[in-house]
Design an enzyme around this catalytic site. Structure first.
Site, PDB file in Angstrom:
ATOM      1  N   ILE A 123       0.835  -1.204   0.000  1.00  0.00           N
ATOM      2  CA  ILE A 123       0.000   0.000   0.000  1.00  0.00           C
ATOM      3  C   ILE A 123       0.870   1.254   0.000  1.00  0.00           C
ATOM      4  O   ILE A 123       0.636   2.192  -0.778  1.00  0.00           O
ATOM      5  CB  ILE A 123      -0.965  -0.010   1.206  1.00  0.00           C
ATOM      6  CG1 ILE A 123      -1.923  -1.201   1.099  1.00  0.00           C
ATOM      7  CG2 ILE A 123      -1.750   1.312   1.293  1.00  0.00           C
ATOM      8  CD1 ILE A 123      -2.777  -1.448   2.326  1.00  0.00           C
TER       9      ILE A 123
ATOM     10  N   ASP B   5      -9.306   5.117   9.969  1.00  0.00           N
ATOM     11  CA  ASP B   5     -10.204   4.083   9.435  1.00  0.00           C
ATOM     12  C   ASP B   5     -10.214   2.844  10.325  1.00  0.00           C
ATOM     13  O   ASP B   5     -11.076   1.988  10.172  1.00  0.00           O
ATOM     14  CB  ASP B   5      -9.720   3.704   8.019  1.00  0.00           C
ATOM     15  CG  ASP B   5     -10.623   2.717   7.314  1.00  0.00           C
ATOM     16  OD1 ASP B   5     -11.840   3.005   7.220  1.00  0.00           O
ATOM     17  OD2 ASP B   5     -10.136   1.668   6.861  1.00  0.00           O
TER      18      ASP B   5
ATOM     19  N   GLU C  12     -12.894  -2.612  17.530  1.00  0.00           N
ATOM     20  CA  GLU C  12     -13.900  -2.355  16.496  1.00  0.00           C
ATOM     21  C   GLU C  12     -15.095  -3.273  16.719  1.00  0.00           C
ATOM     22  O   GLU C  12     -14.906  -4.431  17.104  1.00  0.00           O
ATOM     23  CB  GLU C  12     -13.297  -2.607  15.106  1.00  0.00           C
ATOM     24  CG  GLU C  12     -12.150  -1.659  14.789  1.00  0.00           C
ATOM     25  CD  GLU C  12     -11.524  -1.898  13.409  1.00  0.00           C
ATOM     26  OE1 GLU C  12     -11.985  -2.791  12.684  1.00  0.00           O
ATOM     27  OE2 GLU C  12     -10.571  -1.168  13.076  1.00  0.00           O
TER      28      GLU C  12
ATOM     29  N   HIS D 131     -13.469   1.147   9.050  1.00  0.00           N
ATOM     30  CA  HIS D 131     -12.596   0.098   8.476  1.00  0.00           C
ATOM     31  C   HIS D 131     -13.049  -0.290   7.062  1.00  0.00           C
ATOM     32  O   HIS D 131     -13.268  -1.474   6.768  1.00  0.00           O
ATOM     33  CB  HIS D 131     -12.560  -1.132   9.391  1.00  0.00           C
ATOM     34  CG  HIS D 131     -11.308  -1.948   9.201  1.00  0.00           C
ATOM     35  ND1 HIS D 131     -10.673  -2.600  10.244  1.00  0.00           N
ATOM     36  CD2 HIS D 131     -10.565  -2.205   8.099  1.00  0.00           C
ATOM     37  CE1 HIS D 131      -9.611  -3.229   9.772  1.00  0.00           C
ATOM     38  NE2 HIS D 131      -9.524  -3.005   8.465  1.00  0.00           N
TER      39      HIS D 131
HETATM   40  P1  NAI Z   1       2.871  -4.917   3.431  1.00  0.00           P
HETATM   41  O1  NAI Z   1       3.267  -6.091   4.244  1.00  0.00           O
HETATM   42  O2  NAI Z   1       2.949  -4.993   1.971  1.00  0.00           O
HETATM   43  O3  NAI Z   1       3.730  -3.636   3.900  1.00  0.00           O
HETATM   44  C1  NAI Z   1       3.982  -3.332   5.237  1.00  0.00           C
HETATM   45  C2  NAI Z   1       5.322  -2.640   5.310  1.00  0.00           C
HETATM   46  O4  NAI Z   1       5.533  -2.190   6.644  1.00  0.00           O
HETATM   47  C3  NAI Z   1       6.493  -3.542   4.973  1.00  0.00           C
HETATM   48  O5  NAI Z   1       7.301  -2.930   3.980  1.00  0.00           O
HETATM   49  C4  NAI Z   1       7.245  -3.696   6.283  1.00  0.00           C
HETATM   50  O6  NAI Z   1       8.629  -3.865   6.137  1.00  0.00           O
HETATM   51  C5  NAI Z   1       6.907  -2.380   6.960  1.00  0.00           C
HETATM   52  N1  NAI Z   1       7.093  -2.403   8.403  1.00  0.00           N
HETATM   53  C6  NAI Z   1       6.826  -3.415   9.269  1.00  0.00           C
HETATM   54  N2  NAI Z   1       7.127  -3.028  10.531  1.00  0.00           N
HETATM   55  C7  NAI Z   1       7.577  -1.760  10.455  1.00  0.00           C
HETATM   56  C8  NAI Z   1       8.043  -0.826  11.421  1.00  0.00           C
HETATM   57  N3  NAI Z   1       8.093  -1.130  12.728  1.00  0.00           N
HETATM   58  N4  NAI Z   1       8.442   0.378  10.988  1.00  0.00           N
HETATM   59  C9  NAI Z   1       8.405   0.692   9.658  1.00  0.00           C
HETATM   60  N5  NAI Z   1       7.990  -0.141   8.700  1.00  0.00           N
HETATM   61  C10 NAI Z   1       7.555  -1.366   9.095  1.00  0.00           C
HETATM   62  O7  NAI Z   1       1.390  -4.560   3.922  1.00  0.00           O
HETATM   63  P2  NAI Z   1       0.308  -3.730   3.130  1.00  0.00           P
HETATM   64  O8  NAI Z   1      -0.491  -4.623   2.272  1.00  0.00           O
HETATM   65  O9  NAI Z   1       0.938  -2.545   2.549  1.00  0.00           O
HETATM   66  O10 NAI Z   1      -0.671  -3.327   4.353  1.00  0.00           O
HETATM   67  C11 NAI Z   1      -0.249  -2.377   5.324  1.00  0.00           C
HETATM   68  C12 NAI Z   1      -1.286  -2.308   6.438  1.00  0.00           C
HETATM   69  O11 NAI Z   1      -2.570  -1.939   5.926  1.00  0.00           O
HETATM   70  C13 NAI Z   1      -1.503  -3.611   7.191  1.00  0.00           C
HETATM   71  O12 NAI Z   1      -1.583  -3.324   8.585  1.00  0.00           O
HETATM   72  C14 NAI Z   1      -2.875  -4.055   6.766  1.00  0.00           C
HETATM   73  O13 NAI Z   1      -3.532  -4.790   7.775  1.00  0.00           O
HETATM   74  C15 NAI Z   1      -3.568  -2.717   6.552  1.00  0.00           C
HETATM   75  N6  NAI Z   1      -4.735  -2.779   5.672  1.00  0.00           N
HETATM   76  C16 NAI Z   1      -5.846  -2.069   6.034  1.00  0.00           C
HETATM   77  C17 NAI Z   1      -6.974  -2.103   5.245  1.00  0.00           C
HETATM   78  C18 NAI Z   1      -8.175  -1.314   5.624  1.00  0.00           C
HETATM   79  O14 NAI Z   1      -9.271  -1.623   5.154  1.00  0.00           O
HETATM   80  N7  NAI Z   1      -8.054  -0.301   6.440  1.00  0.00           N
HETATM   81  C19 NAI Z   1      -7.038  -2.916   4.030  1.00  0.00           C
HETATM   82  C20 NAI Z   1      -5.779  -3.551   3.691  1.00  0.00           C
HETATM   83  C21 NAI Z   1      -4.681  -3.499   4.505  1.00  0.00           C
END
Ligand code: NAI
Length: 445
Positions: free
Chosen positions: A198, A300, A305, A328
């Site tokens: 994302i 969000d 929740e 959400h």
């Molecule tokens: P992803 O796994 O592709 O990217 C997450 C990134 O965060 C990775 O590059 C990782 O190295 C980095 N990261 C992990 N710990 C870290 C830290 N302590 N400091 C800095 N960087 C750190 O995940 P994606 O798909 O990008 O999703 C990100 C978040 O969005 C997740 O928490 C997911 O649950 C949430 N999400 C929320 C949705 C919603 O409806 N609000 C829908 C889809 C995802």
């Protein structure tokens, strides 16, 4: 369900009768360790039965129907008793978040080859039990990436222009026309914390709006376009006009934005959290907004929740000006549902046809090459000492020529993919399936 003995090793689950599945292009025969080996029979792909529950998007049906599978759909979830009945005859089960797939239901799943969670979360499935029944589970964690990224960009602009407040004023009969505290986003700096699926999409879209983009990630990430890596979280917070969080929930990210980090942010900056509720200390954020230290926020996701639609949601953020609250829904779009349907269905079909488990949430991951001129055996076994030597002995005694072999393991199971001569594959499969350690053995040919 399998269980663990006193030294933590896996003990075999209750025995199940064998099953045989085959299709026209990739015929396959499944046997389990416990029962007499059946005569090798096969049946066409049109007899592979798929049950899709909870109104899974039609895009999934298209994928299965294109393979020639039988597809049955249900609008609702089933309770455990009903699921135990229905699961007996299906080869592929597709659910969303409301169906609980318990060890009891899995123990009835004699024919089940694989299970699809047509959603992001998999808490509703007993993943360990599924693995011990030889059933890999697939979901689609990245199908809604774009949906989230688009909402972030929309909210960056909406916060800068105070759109939510202006709209609420008008709904409530107040005409407030002013340019004060309204800004363009062009030329402003967006700080992205968590530069994964994302975060990188947000970076690309924000740059197209003329924003400067900084990012911070604990892993080394290649910059997209002209995005730049900050030297630390503190560096990013101190240089950004907008900060958007895209990290997973981990012990490191829990509470990663608290009072101290909010104080590191530029006066008058904006915070967006569309990742996980636990990442931000909500009372601290409410305090910073009420004190005017931050100009606004979009949230969000929340630490607690409601399970379903509810009229009783409360948060310290309610009632604060220029705070956009959404339930959400960042990833919830028609397009994301369609993507989820297609992507999960494709992963399930690929597993049935080739044995590939890449992306599975409960299985050792393998991505075997396309099968050519050989038969492929897929053996799921308890990960206990000596399994491989027993299998190698069977192969040696059959004088089988192994074309390729991949073994992947996790602490409880091993997954072996072996391509070998057609002439001996059946004999090797039968011997493998008889091993005490084998959970499931399937041949593709
Ligand atoms: P992803 O796994 O592709 O990217 C997450 C990134 O965060 C990775 O590059 C990782 O190295 C980095 N990261 C992990 N710990 C870290 C830290 N302590 N400091 C800095 N960087 C750190 O995940 P994606 O798909 O990008 O999703 C990100 C978040 O969005 C997740 O928490 C997911 O649950 C949430 N999400 C929320 C949705 C919603 O409806 N609000 C829908 C889809 C995802």
């Amino acid at each position: 369900m399998g269980s663990r003995d006193g030294v933590g090793r896996c003990v075999a689950p209750p025995r199940r009768p064998p099953d045989v599945v085959a299709d026209a292009r990739y015929r396959s025969m499944v046997t389990t360790a416990e029962m007499p080996i059946p005569e090798q029979t096969s049946f066409p792909r049109s007899r592979i039965r798929v049950l899709l529950m909870e109104n899974v998007h039609a895009s999934a049906q298209d994928v299965f129907r294109a393979e020639g599978y039988q597809v049955e759909t249900l609008r609702e979830a089933l309770d455990e008793d009903a699921l135990r009945e229905r699961i007996r005859d299906v080869h592929i089960l597709g659910i969303r978040s409301r169906t609980q797939v318990t060890p009891g239901a899995l123990s009835e799943a004699r024919r089940l080859l694989t299970l699809g969670a047509f959603c992001i979360g998999t808490n509703q499935i007993d993943l360990g039990s599924a693995a011990l029944h030889g059933v890999p589970v697939f979901n689609a964690p990245f199908s809604n990436t774009r949906s989230v990224a688009e909402l972030v960009v929309a909210e960056v602009i909406a916060l800068a222009r105070r759109v939510a407040d202006r709209s609420r004023d008008l709904h409530e009969g107040r005409w407030r026309k002013a340019a004060t505290s309204s800004f363009e986003v062009r030329g402003k700096t967006l700080g992205i914390v968590g530069y994964g699926h994302i975060g990188t999409q947000v970076g690309v879209l924000a740059e197209a709006l003329g924003m400067q983009v900084l990012y911070h990630d604990i892993a080394s990430r290649l910059a997209m376009g002209n995005n730049r890596s900050a030297t630390s979280l503190r560096d990013l917070l101190g240089r950004s006009d907008f900060v958007t969080l895209h990290v997973p929930e981990t012990p490191l990210t829990r509470g990663m934005i608290g009072e101290r980090e909010l104080a590191w942010m530029r006066p008058g900056a904006y915070l967006l959290n569309l990742s996980r509720g636990s990442v931000v200390d909500v009372p601290a954020l409410a305090g910073a907004l009420r004190a005017g230290q931050l100009r606004g926020a979009a949230v969000d996701v929340f630490p607690a929740e409601p399970d379903g639609d509810s009229d009783t949601f409360t948060s310290e953020l309610q009632g604060i000006p220029n705070v956009i609250l959404t339930p959400h829904v960042a990833g919830s779009t028609e397009e994301a549902q369609e993507n989820i349907g297609r992507e999960v269905a494709e992963a399930l079909v690929k597993f049935v046809n080739t044995g590939a488990t890449a992306g599975s949430v409960n299985f050792p991951e393998v991505e075997p090459p396309v099968l050519r001129d050989h038969h492929r055996l897929l053996n799921v076994h308890h990960n206990v000492p000596g399994v491989l030597s027993s299998i190698n002995r069977i192969v040696a005694e059959s004088n089988a020529n192994i074309e390729g072999q991949i073994l992947a393991t996790d602490p409880s199971i091993g997954y072996l993919v072996m391509d070998l001569d057609r002439e001996v594959s059946r004999e090797v499969q039968q011997q493998m399936a008889l091993l005490e350690t084998s959970i499931r053995t399937r041949a593709i040919y």
